[in-house]
Scaffold this active site. Structure first.
Site, PDB file in Angstrom:
ATOM      1  N   SER A 228       0.850  -1.180   0.000  1.00  0.00           N
ATOM      2  CA  SER A 228       0.000   0.000   0.000  1.00  0.00           C
ATOM      3  C   SER A 228       0.894   1.241   0.000  1.00  0.00           C
ATOM      4  CB  SER A 228      -0.945  -0.048   1.207  1.00  0.00           C
ATOM      5  OG  SER A 228      -1.931   0.939   1.093  1.00  0.00           O
TER       6      SER A 228
ATOM      7  N   ASP B 297      -8.685  -5.941  -4.639  1.00  0.00           N
ATOM      8  CA  ASP B 297      -8.253  -4.755  -3.893  1.00  0.00           C
ATOM      9  C   ASP B 297      -9.166  -3.573  -4.210  1.00  0.00           C
ATOM     10  OD1 ASP B 297      -6.915  -2.575  -2.788  1.00  0.00           O
ATOM     11  OD2 ASP B 297      -4.948  -3.438  -3.208  1.00  0.00           O
TER      12      ASP B 297
ATOM     13  N   HIS C 236      -6.880  -5.968  -0.262  1.00  0.00           N
ATOM     14  CA  HIS C 236      -5.764  -5.030  -0.156  1.00  0.00           C
ATOM     15  C   HIS C 236      -4.660  -5.609   0.733  1.00  0.00           C
ATOM     16  CE1 HIS C 236      -3.788  -1.233  -0.498  1.00  0.00           C
ATOM     17  NE2 HIS C 236      -3.939  -0.904   0.771  1.00  0.00           N
TER      18      HIS C 236
END
Ligand code: CA
Length: 675
Positions: A177, A397, A432
């Protein structure tokens, strides 16, 4: 004294741990250096995965780096007291950072690494989405953007040298991320800092992602009726899977490549008032905007890719990130407001409902894009320094569209052949950074990963180590997870290096990785791709044969497809195409003749015109390297989408088309028939 420490001084140490406190490092104040005994971790753990973990004894050094008068980059280094493997691994942040992610440092320490991490230059209250640090502090924004990670690596390596008497033989960076953005930024800006990098679900195009967040929230807030309540998300996902699950050859509630799915949400339209099992017209509009992604209203340019269909109802994907019971409760709403309100306009009262998707997006790109966006596709310096980059991204995601990782990979590929230094892995079902659905565990969530051992096939960091240290690139990983919706049944599945996908062999247990091979993608499209490319279309005369799958209300099944293409060079890119579909018994299903004209426009764009018995189809397409793609729409509402690759010896194509009548879809794989 809180506890007794009785540890032998490490044989290699050039200085005691305590003595590191008096070390002089540039722009750096060391606030503490102390031997810590083995402990059990009890601090915050965002994924809930490190609490209770054993943390081996280490020399912990904490300091602050101030490369500018306004900087305060806090960092921590853990140096193994025994069993140092001679290597260094730095860990990335998440969200807007603001705290040293100690939880990420446990895994590398247990692998024998000297490890470090930083708060990325500011302190933030835990659990709060905020970038207030950026208001009036341009240097702190630069620290966050790229300076803190680099400076931390410099000082950590100096501390390693001081403690052990030598520098690390290999240095790694691991992040997901925001940490994935830091990872790509390192490869782009500081190509010598790390020889091995894992960039997971990178928020690389930071301003683009925040614009997409605002776009999604605006779509869902457009009118009170646009909001889609979370309870409808599984309904949407079921409809997507009903339409597309089998496209990859296996009905398993997973889409190997969601780009092959052309889902029309109007199949869910409510017929008699709003109910939980259907969507209102306003909700369908909102959903289409989310799938499509943000565009500039003036130019039509795609600003960021949309979200692929097929994971709407998977826990911790759309719900929470994009949609909550409260129309303004989603993480995307908070992040987009923070980005534009605090970072771009430095006006905290700003509200994304005022965002101008032309003017404001340009302001954001110009002001903070050069600091935060890790989108430079020129990785040639990283490659030349021997670096290896391993990127992975979950297809489910809902924070960072996986299509953005594909765009970046394709952009790198347009400049240099990535295969020997950069590989991308797309994980079906995964959300994610990790978890929830599909083969979502492959050493990617550190200590919480149920996969035991450090097999390079099942542990992504071991795969990177083997690539860097032994020169063995990973063609695939094997992920572990559970079957959807039967969470008691274990699943293993190859995760193939892009663009390959896992293909079921057709027999054997579909929950066992051994019954899959990595093969060519079902369909390669990337609507709205903005990467550079070429426009030449060296189509040549010839005959092409392949297998096709045709679906309509009368006939569904596999057919042989034969193309004869006559390339009319006199009239530039004009091709006469005769197409014949044959049933398995050799009887003709139908045939048609068309003329296709390609006209290069600007950049890698082409205008495509198809004259056929369906009328004139016109659309815009583009080519990336040897791969071309176009989409078109008929006045009747029919959509046509076609992708093919062009090489000197072979033409392969895959196509799909949908409309709202009884004709639903077809796809084909074609290979040139040798003369
Ligand atoms: Ca499937």
């Amino acid at each position: 004294m809180a506890f007794m420490v009785t540890l032998a001084q490490p044989a290699l140490a050039q200085r005691s741990c305590d003595a590191l406190a008096s070390l002089t490092l540039g722009f750096t104040t060391i606030t503490s250096a102390a031997l810590l005994p083995e402990t059990t971790y009890s601090g915050p753990a965002p994924l809930g995965l490190a609490t209770g973990a054993r943390v081996p004894s280490r020399c912990e050094v904490i300091g602050v780096i101030a490369p500018t008068p306004d900087s305060a980059i806090r960092f921590a280094v853990w140096l193994p007291v025994t069993g140092w493997n001679g290597k260094y691994r730095q860990e990335g942040n998440s969200g807007w950072a603001g705290a040293i992610p100690y939880w990420n440092m446990i895994d590398p320490l247990r692998r024998g690494y000297a490890t470090a991490a930083t708060d990325n230059g500011h302190v933030a209250a835990p659990g709060v989405v905020s970038a207030a640090f950026a208001i009036g502090h341009p240097e702190k924004l630069i620290d966050f953007g790229y300076r803190a990670v680099h400076e931390t690596s410099v000082q950590a390596k100096a501390l390693i040298h001081a403690f052990y008497g030598r520098t690390p033989v290999h240095s790694y960076f691991v992040g997901c991320s925001e940490g994935g953005r830091e990872a790509l930024m390192s490869a782009q800006r500081h190509p010598d800092d790390f020889q091995g990098i894992i960039a997971a679900a990178p928020s690389a195009d930071y301003s683009g992602i925040m614009t997409a967040f605002a776009w999604n929230q605006r779509a869902l807030l457009d009118t009170p009726a646009s909001h889609i309540p979370p309870r409808k998300l599984p309904v949407i996902q079921r409809a997507v899977l009903a339409a597309c699950d089998g496209v990859d050859g296996l009905r398993d509630n997973l889409l190997e490549d969601p780009r092959a799915c052309r889902f029309d949400p109007s199949v869910l339209a409510c017929k008699t008032g709003d109910r939980d099992d259907c969507l209102t017209a306003s909700q369908i509009d909102a959903l289409l905007k989310v799938y499509g992604g943000p565009t500039n209203p003036r130019t039509g340019d795609q600003l960021f890719p949309g979200l692929p269909a097929g994971h709407e109802g998977t826990p911790r994907t759309w719900a929470g990130w994009m949609i909550t019971e409260s129309p303004t409760g989603a993480l995307q709403f908070a992040h987009a407001n923070v980005f534009y309100g605090q970072v771009v306009f430095e006006r905290p009262s700003w509200d994304l409902r005022t965002l101008d998707f032309d003017r404001d997006v340009i302001i954001a790109k110009e002001k903070v894009g050069p600091i935060l966006d890790a989108t430079n596709a020129d990785l040639r310096a990283f490659r030349a320094s021997g670096g290896k980059l391993l990127q992975y991204h979950g297809w489910g995601d809902a924070a960072v569209s996986p299509l953005a990782s594909i765009e970046y990979y394709d952009a790198v590929r347009a400049l240099t052949s990535p295969d020997d230094f950069y590989r991308l892995f797309l994980v079906p079902g995964m959300g994610h950074c990790g978890g929830v659905a599909g083969p979502a565990y492959f050493g990617n969530v550190g200590l919480g990963d149920p996969v035991e051992g450090r097999d390079p096939e099942r542990d992504v960091f071991s795969a990177l180590e083997r690539w860097v240290e032994q020169g063995v690139p990973p063609d695939h990983l094997i992920g572990t997870g559970t079957v959807t919706p039967d969470s008691n049944t274990r699943l293993t599945r190859p995760i193939c290096a892009y663009p390959a996908v896992a293909r079921y062999k057709g027999s054997g247990d579909a929950n066992e990785a051994t019954n899959f091979v990595c093969g060519p993608p079902v369909l390669v499209t990337s609507p709205g791709a903005r990467a550079p490319g070429v426009t030449d279309l060296p189509f040549t005369n010839g005959r092409f044969e392949g297998r096709g799958h045709w679906i309509n209300q009368q006939a569904e099944g596999e057919y042989t497809v034969t193309y004869t293409i006559t390339d009319d060079r006199e009239r530039a890119k004009r091709h006469a195409v005769r197409r014949v579909f044959l049933k398995p018994d050799g009887a003709p299903l139908f045939e048609e003749a068309t003329t296709i004209t390609f006209t290069p426009t600007t950049g890698n764009r082409v205008r495509v015109a198809i004259e056929s018995d369906k009328g004139l189809i016109e659309g815009l397409g583009y080519c990336l390297g040897d791969q071309c793609h176009y989409e078109a729409e008929l006045s009747s509402g029919e959509e046509l989408e076609f992708t093919f690759s062009v090489t000197p010896l072979r033409v392969e194509g895959l196509a799909s088309s949908t409309n709202q009548g009884n004709f639903t879809s077809w796809r084909e794989t074609l290979a040139r028939v040798p003369e």
